[in-house]
Structure formats: structure tokens, C-alpha cells
Design a protein around this motif. Structure first.
Motif, PDB file in Angstrom:
ATOM      1  N   ASP A 159       0.829  -1.198   0.000  1.00 56.47           N
ATOM      2  CA  ASP A 159       0.000   0.000   0.000  1.00 56.47           C
ATOM      3  C   ASP A 159       0.869   1.256   0.000  1.00 56.47           C
ATOM      4  O   ASP A 159       0.572   2.233  -0.697  1.00 56.47           O
ATOM      5  CB  ASP A 159      -0.924   0.012   1.222  1.00 56.47           C
ATOM      6  CG  ASP A 159      -2.142  -0.879   1.049  1.00 56.47           C
ATOM      7  OD1 ASP A 159      -2.475  -1.212  -0.111  1.00 56.47           O
ATOM      8  OD2 ASP A 159      -2.762  -1.227   2.064  1.00 56.47           O
ATOM      9  N   SER A 160       1.924   1.238   0.797  1.00 53.10           N
ATOM     10  CA  SER A 160       2.803   2.400   0.881  1.00 53.10           C
ATOM     11  C   SER A 160       3.467   2.691  -0.463  1.00 53.10           C
ATOM     12  O   SER A 160       3.525   3.846  -0.910  1.00 53.10           O
ATOM     13  CB  SER A 160       3.870   2.172   1.957  1.00 53.10           C
ATOM     14  OG  SER A 160       4.770   3.248   2.012  1.00 53.10           O
ATOM     15  N   VAL A 161       3.972   1.644  -1.111  1.00 58.52           N
ATOM     16  CA  VAL A 161       4.628   1.822  -2.407  1.00 58.52           C
ATOM     17  C   VAL A 161       3.631   2.316  -3.451  1.00 58.52           C
ATOM     18  O   VAL A 161       3.913   3.245  -4.223  1.00 58.52           O
ATOM     19  CB  VAL A 161       5.285   0.504  -2.859  1.00 58.52           C
ATOM     20  CG1 VAL A 161       5.729   0.591  -4.312  1.00 58.52           C
ATOM     21  CG2 VAL A 161       6.471   0.166  -1.963  1.00 58.52           C
ATOM     22  N   LEU A 162       2.446   1.718  -3.472  1.00 58.01           N
ATOM     23  CA  LEU A 162       1.449   2.123  -4.470  1.00 58.01           C
ATOM     24  C   LEU A 162       0.925   3.529  -4.200  1.00 58.01           C
ATOM     25  O   LEU A 162       0.597   4.266  -5.135  1.00 58.01           O
ATOM     26  CB  LEU A 162       0.304   1.110  -4.506  1.00 58.01           C
ATOM     27  CG  LEU A 162       0.671  -0.270  -5.064  1.00 58.01           C
ATOM     28  CD1 LEU A 162      -0.496  -1.236  -4.920  1.00 58.01           C
ATOM     29  CD2 LEU A 162       1.109  -0.183  -6.522  1.00 58.01           C
ATOM     30  N   ASP A 163       0.847   3.921  -2.916  1.00 51.75           N
ATOM     31  CA  ASP A 163       0.471   5.299  -2.601  1.00 51.75           C
ATOM     32  C   ASP A 163       1.506   6.273  -3.169  1.00 51.75           C
ATOM     33  O   ASP A 163       1.151   7.322  -3.718  1.00 51.75           O
ATOM     34  CB  ASP A 163       0.371   5.487  -1.089  1.00 51.75           C
ATOM     35  CG  ASP A 163      -0.894   4.892  -0.499  1.00 51.75           C
ATOM     36  OD1 ASP A 163      -1.824   4.587  -1.271  1.00 51.75           O
ATOM     37  OD2 ASP A 163      -0.945   4.717   0.739  1.00 51.75           O
ATOM     38  N   GLU A 164       2.773   5.904  -3.012  1.00 49.63           N
ATOM     39  CA  GLU A 164       3.840   6.782  -3.500  1.00 49.63           C
ATOM     40  C   GLU A 164       3.800   6.908  -5.018  1.00 49.63           C
ATOM     41  O   GLU A 164       3.949   8.004  -5.574  1.00 49.63           O
ATOM     42  CB  GLU A 164       5.188   6.248  -3.034  1.00 49.63           C
ATOM     43  CG  GLU A 164       6.359   7.168  -3.301  1.00 49.63           C
ATOM     44  CD  GLU A 164       7.632   6.701  -2.627  1.00 49.63           C
ATOM     45  OE1 GLU A 164       8.719   7.047  -3.127  1.00 49.63           O
ATOM     46  OE2 GLU A 164       7.547   5.968  -1.610  1.00 49.63           O
ATOM     47  N   VAL A 165       3.611   5.779  -5.694  1.00 53.20           N
ATOM     48  CA  VAL A 165       3.511   5.812  -7.155  1.00 53.20           C
ATOM     49  C   VAL A 165       2.253   6.558  -7.591  1.00 53.20           C
ATOM     50  O   VAL A 165       2.281   7.398  -8.498  1.00 53.20           O
ATOM     51  CB  VAL A 165       3.510   4.384  -7.726  1.00 53.20           C
ATOM     52  CG1 VAL A 165       3.216   4.402  -9.221  1.00 53.20           C
ATOM     53  CG2 VAL A 165       4.841   3.704  -7.468  1.00 53.20           C
ATOM     54  N   GLY A 166       1.153   6.275  -6.918  1.00 53.23           N
ATOM     55  CA  GLY A 166      -0.117   6.876  -7.296  1.00 53.23           C
ATOM     56  C   GLY A 166      -0.167   8.377  -7.087  1.00 53.23           C
ATOM     57  O   GLY A 166      -0.992   9.068  -7.710  1.00 53.23           O
ATOM     58  N   ALA A 167       0.706   8.897  -6.217  1.00 50.94           N
ATOM     59  CA  ALA A 167       0.723  10.343  -5.984  1.00 50.94           C
ATOM     60  C   ALA A 167       1.089  11.105  -7.245  1.00 50.94           C
ATOM     61  O   ALA A 167       0.769  12.289  -7.383  1.00 50.94           O
ATOM     62  CB  ALA A 167       1.709  10.675  -4.865  1.00 50.94           C
ATOM     63  N   ALA A 168       1.749  10.427  -8.160  1.00 45.25           N
ATOM     64  CA  ALA A 168       2.129  11.089  -9.421  1.00 45.25           C
ATOM     65  C   ALA A 168       0.989  11.072 -10.432  1.00 45.25           C
ATOM     66  O   ALA A 168       1.080  11.719 -11.478  1.00 45.25           O
ATOM     67  CB  ALA A 168       3.353  10.395 -10.021  1.00 45.25           C
ATOM     68  N   PHE A 169      -0.074  10.322 -10.133  1.00 48.96           N
ATOM     69  CA  PHE A 169      -1.179  10.196 -11.062  1.00 48.96           C
ATOM     70  C   PHE A 169      -2.390  10.961 -10.545  1.00 48.96           C
ATOM     71  O   PHE A 169      -2.673  10.989  -9.350  1.00 48.96           O
ATOM     72  CB  PHE A 169      -1.590   8.731 -11.249  1.00 48.96           C
ATOM     73  CG  PHE A 169      -0.496   7.858 -11.813  1.00 48.96           C
ATOM     74  CD1 PHE A 169       0.396   8.355 -12.736  1.00 48.96           C
ATOM     75  CD2 PHE A 169      -0.372   6.548 -11.411  1.00 48.96           C
ATOM     76  CE1 PHE A 169       1.392   7.555 -13.269  1.00 48.96           C
ATOM     77  CE2 PHE A 169       0.616   5.728 -11.934  1.00 48.96           C
ATOM     78  CZ  PHE A 169       1.498   6.245 -12.856  1.00 48.96           C
ATOM     79  N   THR A 170      -3.141  11.536 -11.441  1.00 53.53           N
ATOM     80  CA  THR A 170      -4.439  12.100 -11.098  1.00 53.53           C
ATOM     81  C   THR A 170      -5.426  11.570 -12.104  1.00 53.53           C
ATOM     82  O   THR A 170      -5.180  11.551 -13.311  1.00 53.53           O
ATOM     83  CB  THR A 170      -4.425  13.640 -11.150  1.00 53.53           C
ATOM     84  OG1 THR A 170      -3.982  14.079 -12.435  1.00 53.53           O
ATOM     85  CG2 THR A 170      -3.516  14.210 -10.069  1.00 53.53           C
ATOM     86  N   ASP A 171      -6.571  11.120 -11.602  1.00 53.71           N
ATOM     87  CA  ASP A 171      -7.594  10.621 -12.504  1.00 53.71           C
ATOM     88  C   ASP A 171      -8.148  11.772 -13.342  1.00 53.71           C
ATOM     89  O   ASP A 171      -8.255  12.903 -12.868  1.00 53.71           O
ATOM     90  CB  ASP A 171      -8.746   9.972 -11.722  1.00 53.71           C
ATOM     91  CG  ASP A 171      -8.377   8.594 -11.233  1.00 53.71           C
ATOM     92  OD1 ASP A 171      -7.411   8.014 -11.771  1.00 53.71           O
ATOM     93  OD2 ASP A 171      -9.048   8.082 -10.311  1.00 53.71           O
ATOM     94  N   PRO A 172      -8.488  11.505 -14.590  1.00 53.06           N
ATOM     95  CA  PRO A 172      -9.061  12.565 -15.423  1.00 53.06           C
ATOM     96  C   PRO A 172     -10.402  13.012 -14.879  1.00 53.06           C
ATOM     97  O   PRO A 172     -11.098  12.269 -14.182  1.00 53.06           O
ATOM     98  CB  PRO A 172      -9.201  11.885 -16.790  1.00 53.06           C
ATOM     99  CG  PRO A 172      -9.280  10.424 -16.488  1.00 53.06           C
ATOM    100  CD  PRO A 172      -8.415  10.224 -15.277  1.00 53.06           C
ATOM    101  N   ALA A 173     -10.757  14.247 -15.169  1.00 56.84           N
ATOM    102  CA  ALA A 173     -12.053  14.763 -14.732  1.00 56.84           C
ATOM    103  C   ALA A 173     -13.160  13.980 -15.416  1.00 56.84           C
ATOM    104  O   ALA A 173     -13.036  13.600 -16.588  1.00 56.84           O
ATOM    105  CB  ALA A 173     -12.178  16.238 -15.066  1.00 56.84           C
ATOM    106  N   PRO A 174     -14.255  13.693 -14.692  1.00 55.75           N
ATOM    107  CA  PRO A 174     -15.364  12.959 -15.317  1.00 55.75           C
ATOM    108  C   PRO A 174     -15.991  13.791 -16.429  1.00 55.75           C
ATOM    109  O   PRO A 174     -15.946  15.028 -16.412  1.00 55.75           O
ATOM    110  CB  PRO A 174     -16.339  12.759 -14.157  1.00 55.75           C
ATOM    111  CG  PRO A 174     -16.016  13.850 -13.183  1.00 55.75           C
ATOM    112  CD  PRO A 174     -14.547  14.080 -13.305  1.00 55.75           C
ATOM    113  N   PRO A 175     -16.562  13.118 -17.420  1.00 59.10           N
ATOM    114  CA  PRO A 175     -17.199  13.849 -18.518  1.00 59.10           C
ATOM    115  C   PRO A 175     -18.372  14.670 -18.008  1.00 59.10           C
ATOM    116  O   PRO A 175     -19.015  14.294 -17.018  1.00 59.10           O
ATOM    117  CB  PRO A 175     -17.654  12.744 -19.474  1.00 59.10           C
ATOM    118  CG  PRO A 175     -17.753  11.516 -18.615  1.00 59.10           C
ATOM    119  CD  PRO A 175     -16.705  11.667 -17.561  1.00 59.10           C
ATOM    120  N   PRO A 176     -18.688  15.785 -18.642  1.00 55.92           N
ATOM    121  CA  PRO A 176     -19.803  16.652 -18.185  1.00 55.92           C
ATOM    122  C   PRO A 176     -21.145  15.954 -18.371  1.00 55.92           C
ATOM    123  O   PRO A 176     -21.287  15.083 -19.204  1.00 55.92           O
ATOM    124  CB  PRO A 176     -19.664  17.896 -19.083  1.00 55.92           C
ATOM    125  CG  PRO A 176     -18.938  17.406 -20.304  1.00 55.92           C
ATOM    126  CD  PRO A 176     -18.009  16.327 -19.838  1.00 55.92           C
TER     127      PRO A 176
END
Length: 201
Positions: free
Chosen positions: A184-201
């Protein structure tokens, strides 16, 4: 999704794991070429015929831990809700697979696996298995929303697998915490570099 096996399947899984651990132990002690299937079966306290019911050969028995976890992962990833982003689905799949398995890996298993895989034949087969796993994972991520700025499902799959392998290595070497905690710690660190795209309107 409930991926917990029934009683019969749990017994079969324990037999597979017993054979797998016997194969690892003997291969670490003596090397792949010096170990026979008959010796692995005797060490696992099963017949030669029972061994053949579970594994095609000693190589398959040695690599079973990797194979089982990859198969479980892909099975669960296929069932994740279609609306989940790729990264969310991957994180949820890891948690589901880890929680569902009664027979989680321990450090001795991980250390033995690394020693056994020093044999070129086993290392090659493991790498081939990982490539197949990456191919399947990439295909399953193809219709999901990728992190902002990312356009290649295969790149995300590769980053994710690398993070899992790093977590396993760190947990084995440092000897602290639980595998799921380190993961979990490693994936949290990697995931911090990612942001999910905004949902479609």
C-alpha cells in the motif's frame, strides 16, 4: 466479488502449496538440475501421480507462487466495475486478491523464490510469465480511463507491476511490517504522481 474458494479447493490449494514449497526448498539446496520430480513428491509427502495431477514438471512447481497470484489478479481485475479508472481498478484488485488468499506469501518463501530463480531456465520462464501477465493486464485496462496525461495502458501496467515487484523486494529485505502494508505504501507513492481525469460533463 467473492473469490474465496470452497473447502475442496482450499485443500487442493494447500496440496499445491506444499508441493511448491518442497520444490523451492530442494532447488535452493541442490539446484534445479540435481532435483527430480520424485524427490519433490516425496518431500511434499505426495505420490508421483499426485504431483502430476497438479504440475507438469518441477519448473511449474517452483514457479507456482507467481503463477497463482497473477491468475488471481487477472480474474479479479476482469470483474471490477467498468466505471472505475484504470488506477482505481488496479488498487482495488490488489486489495481483493490479498484479502481473499488464505495462504499469503511469507518472507522465507520470497527469499527462496529469489534464490531458486538464479537458475537461467527458471528466470527465463518467470520473465515470460510476467510478459504474458502484462499483455493481459494491458488489454483489461484498454477501455478504462487512464491518469491525466497518460495515453498508453501498457505503460501504466508496466509501472504497476514494477511497483508490486519493488514492494515484494523491500518487504523481503527489510523484514518490517506486513506485505500488504508495504505494498500500500509503495502504491500510494507511485499513485501520488497520477491524477484521474475529470469525469465527462
Amino acid at each position: 466479488m467473492d473469490v474465496s474458494p470452497g473447502l475442496r479447493e482450499r485443500k487442493k490449494e494447500r496440496t499445491r502449496l506444499r508441493i511448491h514449497r518442497a520444490a523451492l526448498r530442494l532447488i535452493v539446496e541442490r539446484g534445479l538440475d540435481a532435483v527430480t520430480v520424485e524427490e519433490i513428491a516425496a518431500s511434499a509427502e505426495v505420490s508421483r501421480r499426485t504431483f502430476s495431477n497438479y504440475f507438469a514438471g518441477k519448473e511449474d512447481a517452483c514457479l507456482y507462487g507467481d503463477t497463482a497470484h497473477m491468475e488471481d489478479f487477472l480474474t479479479v481485475l476482469r470483474t471490477r466495475p467498468a466505471h472505475e479508472s484504470a488506477w482505481t481498478a488496479l488498487r482495488a484488485t490488489v486489495r481483493t486478491v490479498y484479502d481473499a488468499r488464505d495462504l499469503s506469501p511469507d518472507r522465507e518463501w520470497a527469499q527462496s523464490t529469489r534464490l531458486a530463480l538464479k537458475h537461467p531456465a527458471l528466470l527465463g520462464r518467470r520473465l515470460a510469465g510476467q510478459q504474458g501477465f502484462l499483455h493481459e493486464m494491458t488489454a483489461l485496462l484498454g477501455d478504462r480511463a487512464l491518469p491525466a496525461g497518460m495515453h498508453r495502458p501498457g505503460l501504466l501496467a508496466s509501472v504497476f507491476l514494477s511497483a508490486l515487484l519493488h514492494a515484494l523486494h523491500e518487504w523481503t529485505q527489510e523484514g518490517t511490517g506486513t506485505l500488504d502494508g508495504v505494498m500500500d505504501s509503495v502504491l500510494d507513492e507511485v499513485g501520488a504522481a497520477f491524477t484521474d481525469p475529470a469525469p465527462p460533463p
